[in-house]
Each structure stands twice: as structure tokens, then as C-alpha cells.
Design a protein around this motif. Structure first.
Motif, mmCIF file in Angstrom:
data_model
loop_
_atom_site.group_PDB
_atom_site.id
_atom_site.type_symbol
_atom_site.label_atom_id
_atom_site.label_comp_id
_atom_site.label_asym_id
_atom_site.label_seq_id
_atom_site.Cartn_x
_atom_site.Cartn_y
_atom_site.Cartn_z
ATOM 1 N N SER A 77 -33.768 -40.467 -24.161
ATOM 2 C CA SER A 77 -34.467 -40.802 -25.397
ATOM 3 C C SER A 77 -33.802 -40.193 -26.631
ATOM 4 C CB SER A 77 -35.925 -40.344 -25.321
ATOM 5 O OG SER A 77 -36.010 -38.933 -25.276
ATOM 6 N N ASN A 78 -32.863 -39.278 -26.416
ATOM 7 C CA ASN A 78 -32.166 -38.653 -27.537
ATOM 8 C C ASN A 78 -31.001 -39.537 -27.956
ATOM 9 O OD1 ASN A 78 -30.348 -36.930 -29.119
ATOM 10 N ND2 ASN A 78 -31.617 -35.229 -28.431
ATOM 11 N N VAL A 79 -30.969 -39.936 -29.231
ATOM 12 C CA VAL A 79 -29.950 -40.877 -29.699
ATOM 13 C C VAL A 79 -28.548 -40.296 -29.633
ATOM 14 C CG1 VAL A 79 -31.557 -42.085 -31.233
ATOM 15 C CG2 VAL A 79 -30.218 -40.156 -32.122
ATOM 16 N N TYR A 80 -28.435 -38.972 -29.550
ATOM 17 C CA TYR A 80 -27.115 -38.359 -29.515
ATOM 18 C C TYR A 80 -26.583 -38.160 -28.099
ATOM 19 C CZ TYR A 80 -28.157 -37.465 -34.411
ATOM 20 O OH TYR A 80 -28.487 -37.616 -35.738
ATOM 21 N N THR A 81 -27.408 -38.419 -27.103
ATOM 22 C CA THR A 81 -26.946 -38.312 -25.723
ATOM 23 C C THR A 81 -25.821 -39.313 -25.496
ATOM 24 O OG1 THR A 81 -29.065 -37.543 -24.857
ATOM 25 C CG2 THR A 81 -27.593 -38.641 -23.300
ATOM 26 N N GLY A 82 -24.719 -38.828 -24.967
ATOM 27 C CA GLY A 82 -23.569 -39.689 -24.736
ATOM 28 C C GLY A 82 -22.530 -39.595 -25.830
ATOM 29 N N SER A 83 -22.924 -39.033 -26.994
ATOM 30 C CA SER A 83 -21.970 -38.907 -28.094
ATOM 31 C C SER A 83 -21.223 -37.583 -28.042
ATOM 32 C CB SER A 83 -22.696 -39.023 -29.436
ATOM 33 O OG SER A 83 -23.555 -37.912 -29.638
ATOM 34 N N TYR B 50 -23.276 -35.381 -20.838
ATOM 35 C CA TYR B 50 -24.362 -34.609 -20.252
ATOM 36 C C TYR B 50 -25.255 -35.436 -19.322
ATOM 37 C CZ TYR B 50 -23.196 -30.976 -23.667
ATOM 38 O OH TYR B 50 -22.550 -30.043 -24.408
ATOM 39 N N VAL B 51 -26.090 -34.741 -18.575
ATOM 40 C CA VAL B 51 -27.090 -35.362 -17.720
ATOM 41 C C VAL B 51 -28.442 -34.741 -18.096
ATOM 42 C CG1 VAL B 51 -25.477 -35.777 -15.850
ATOM 43 C CG2 VAL B 51 -26.704 -33.620 -15.905
ATOM 44 N N PRO B 52 -29.554 -35.422 -17.815
ATOM 45 C CA PRO B 52 -30.858 -34.868 -18.198
ATOM 46 C C PRO B 52 -31.165 -33.566 -17.449
ATOM 47 C CG PRO B 52 -31.013 -37.219 -17.739
ATOM 48 C CD PRO B 52 -29.672 -36.778 -17.253
ATOM 49 N N GLU B 53 -31.237 -32.482 -18.177
ATOM 50 C CA GLU B 53 -31.522 -31.179 -17.569
ATOM 51 C C GLU B 53 -32.173 -30.256 -18.588
ATOM 52 O OE1 GLU B 53 -28.061 -30.463 -14.201
ATOM 53 O OE2 GLU B 53 -27.592 -29.996 -16.279
ATOM 54 N N ARG B 54 -32.854 -29.261 -18.082
ATOM 55 C CA ARG B 54 -33.393 -28.187 -18.930
ATOM 56 C C ARG B 54 -32.414 -27.024 -18.881
ATOM 57 N NH1 ARG B 54 -37.236 -23.800 -17.955
ATOM 58 N NH2 ARG B 54 -37.374 -24.514 -15.800
ATOM 59 N N ILE B 55 -31.698 -26.827 -19.986
ATOM 60 C CA ILE B 55 -30.676 -25.774 -20.013
ATOM 61 C C ILE B 55 -30.990 -24.714 -21.068
ATOM 62 C CG2 ILE B 55 -28.872 -27.300 -19.145
ATOM 63 C CD1 ILE B 55 -27.813 -27.485 -22.035
ATOM 64 N N ASP B 56 -32.082 -24.904 -21.816
ATOM 65 C CA ASP B 56 -32.517 -23.924 -22.810
ATOM 66 C C ASP B 56 -33.738 -23.201 -22.242
ATOM 67 O OD1 ASP B 56 -31.031 -24.836 -25.591
ATOM 68 O OD2 ASP B 56 -31.405 -26.505 -24.229
#
Length: 289
Positions: A242-248, A253-259
Motif C-alpha cells: 500500500s506504500n507508493v514508494y515500495t519498489g522505488s 524490499y518485502v513486507p516486513e516489520r523492521i522498525d
């Protein structure tokens, strides 16, 4: 601001690197607006990737309008540490441990130029008619662009990172643990609160996260303490479709909780992902939530 005896904390990667970050001028202005308006509900803010003096000043000034009048940054490397801590309450001590293993020299990603490390601030919380000591840590470890893993041969619920940059990231985490441990141990003995937040660049089921829990057994994951599953997709802070910057970003990246926000508290009332879509736009505040 939270009720007396409670604190409300935000950890957030601003993705504030001019030229390399997309829409950074707009996003950082909108982030400042968020702190100007919603900062009144916050007590502590841990920010990463605030890479320029301009953005530091922008966010500090906006946060101060909401009562987050205490702020500290940490110096390091060519680009600085990119870390900013905002607080409603005064600092009584600050320190910084730069990571000695920063990245591959000359690599296009520029990690070796960044002054990444782990920042520390001691804060006094004036609750209950007395001051309670709070120990804060803020960090941003080496990025993980590939997210390749393999199952651990001995631990069925742990995955071992196999990306090229895993040794740098693991070294960062071990240095962070070394810096944190004496403070965490002393805080536990004194009954004081510890919060260790930031962009750790590791998911909850990776070896690196397991190392933190194993080497700092007094700390636990605030997301799970609030009742969420470790891998609940509602907590994904990176690579969300859902994040427009994913892939840019490099690797996509892949969907993950890293924070994460690690704490020695036994009670977390609520934990959620915030700062998603900027009002009046279809854009996200950052490449991470």
C-alpha cells in the motif's frame, strides 16, 4: 501527551536524504506539520534518516510548538548519524556509539559514508511527584535490500540472513548490544525504564532479532507486549504494497516489520503503525511507516 505515569512514544524513519529520497521536500514539510499538530499527544520521538541540518531544524522547530522542546542529534561520518531524539522532558545525559563496521567502502549505497551508530539519552519523567529515570536508545543499522534468508539448522522459528550486507548489519547489532547492556542491566537493578527504538532493519523472526533478545534478556518487543503476533502484517513498516514508494528503493524490499521499540516494561497499553498517507495527497509520509 499521555496520562501521568504513562508515556507515548513514536519511532519513525523519515527517509530524509535529498536527491536519493523521493519527494523529500514535500514529505518533510508534511512530517513537520504532523509534529506541529499531533505532537501534543506524544512524549518521546525517535527519528532516523534526518540527514540534513535543514531537516533537523524543520522537525525540531515544529515539534517544539507541541511541547517537545528538548532535542538532540548525534554526530558521525560524512553524512552524520541521521538520528534525532525529541522529548517533552529534559535530557540529563546523552552519548553516542558510532558503528565501527559501517559498510562496504565505495559501494553505491553509501552506507560506509554514513555515520550510523546508536544514540543514548537519559530523561527525567516528573510523574507521581518524583522524577523517574528513562533510558532511551535510537539507532539505524545497515540497510537490508535483498531480505534473503535460510532456516536455522537448530532453531526452527529463526531465519538466518544470507544477503551480502548481513555481516555489516549483524556487527552493528552486536555493537549496539555491547553499548546498551551495562545501561540496561543497571536500569533493571534500579527499577528504571528502558526504551530502545529505531530502524533495526531486521524482521522479528531473523537471527539478528533473536540475538538482541538473547543478549539483552530484560528487553521485549513492544508490538508483541501490546498483544500483536510477531509477524502480524498490520505491523509491517517496510515494503508494504500500500506504500507508493515500495519498489522505488534499491531491492524493492518485502513486507516486513523492521522498525522496533524494545522495552523492559512489562506493560504496553497499545502499539500501532502510524504516519501513512499524507493528508490531501495519495503519497506516503515515508518509504517506511
Amino acid at each position: 501527551m499521555a496520562s501521568p505515569g504513562q508515556i507515548k512514544v513514536l519511532t519513525f524513519n523519515t527517509w530524509g536524504l535529498p536527491l536519493a529520497s523521493k519527494d523529500d521536500k514535500l514529505r518533510l514539510r508534511m512530517q513537520a506539520d504532523y509534529f506541529r499538530q499531533s505532537g501534543k499527544t506524544l512524549d518521546i520521538v525517535l527519528l532516523q534518516e534526518v540527514w540534513t541540518d535543514e531537516y533537523v531544524t524543520l522537525l525540531k522547530d515544529a515539534a517544539a510548538e507541541s511541547g517537545l522542546v528538548h532535542a538532540t542529534t548525534f554526530d558521525g561520518g560524512v553524512l552524520g548519524a541521521g538520528l534525532l531524539v525529541l522529548s517533552r522532558f529534559p535530557f540529563t545525559d546523552v552519548a553516542f556509539r558510532p558503528y565501527t563496521v559501517r559498510g562496504e567502502p565505495g559501494a553505491l549505497q553509501g552506507e560506509a559514508m554514513a555515520g550510523k551508530g546508536i544514540g543514548y539519552a537519559r530523561v527525567q519523567l516528573p510523574y507521581g511527584g518524583r522524577c523517574t529515570t528513562l533510558h532511551l536508545f535510537n539507532t539505524h543499522t545497515h540497510a537490508n535490500w535483498v531480505h534473503s534468508v535460510t532456516p536455522d539448522a537448530q532453531l526452527s522459528d529463526v531465519k538466518v540472513p544470507t544477503d551480502t550486507f548481513a555481516p555489516y548489519r549483524t556487527a552493528n547489532i552486536l555493537e549496539a548490544v555491547s553499548f546498551m547492556k551495562p545501561i540496561v542491566v543497571a536500569a533493571a537493578a534500579a527499577g528504571e525504564l528502558v526504551l530502545a527504538g529505531g530502524d533495526w532493519n531486521v524482521p522479528a523472526d531473523n537471527l539478528e532479532a533473536a540475538l538482541i533478545l538473547e543478549l539483552l534478556p530484560g528487553l521485549r518487543d513492544a508490538w508483541q507486549l501490546a498483544g500483536h503476533g510477531a509477524l502480524d502484517p498490520a505491523g509491517n513498516t517496510c515494503g508494504d504494497p500500500s506504500n507508493v514508494y515500495t519498489g522505488s528503493i534499491i531491492g524493492g524490499y518485502v513486507p516486513e516489520r523492521i522498525d522496533f521499540l524494545w522495552t523492559n516494561s512489562s506493560r504496553v497499553l497499545e502499539c500501532e503503525t502510524v504516519l501513512k498517507i499524507m493528508p490531501g495527497t495519495s503519497l506516503n509520509y515515508s518509504g517506511e511507516y
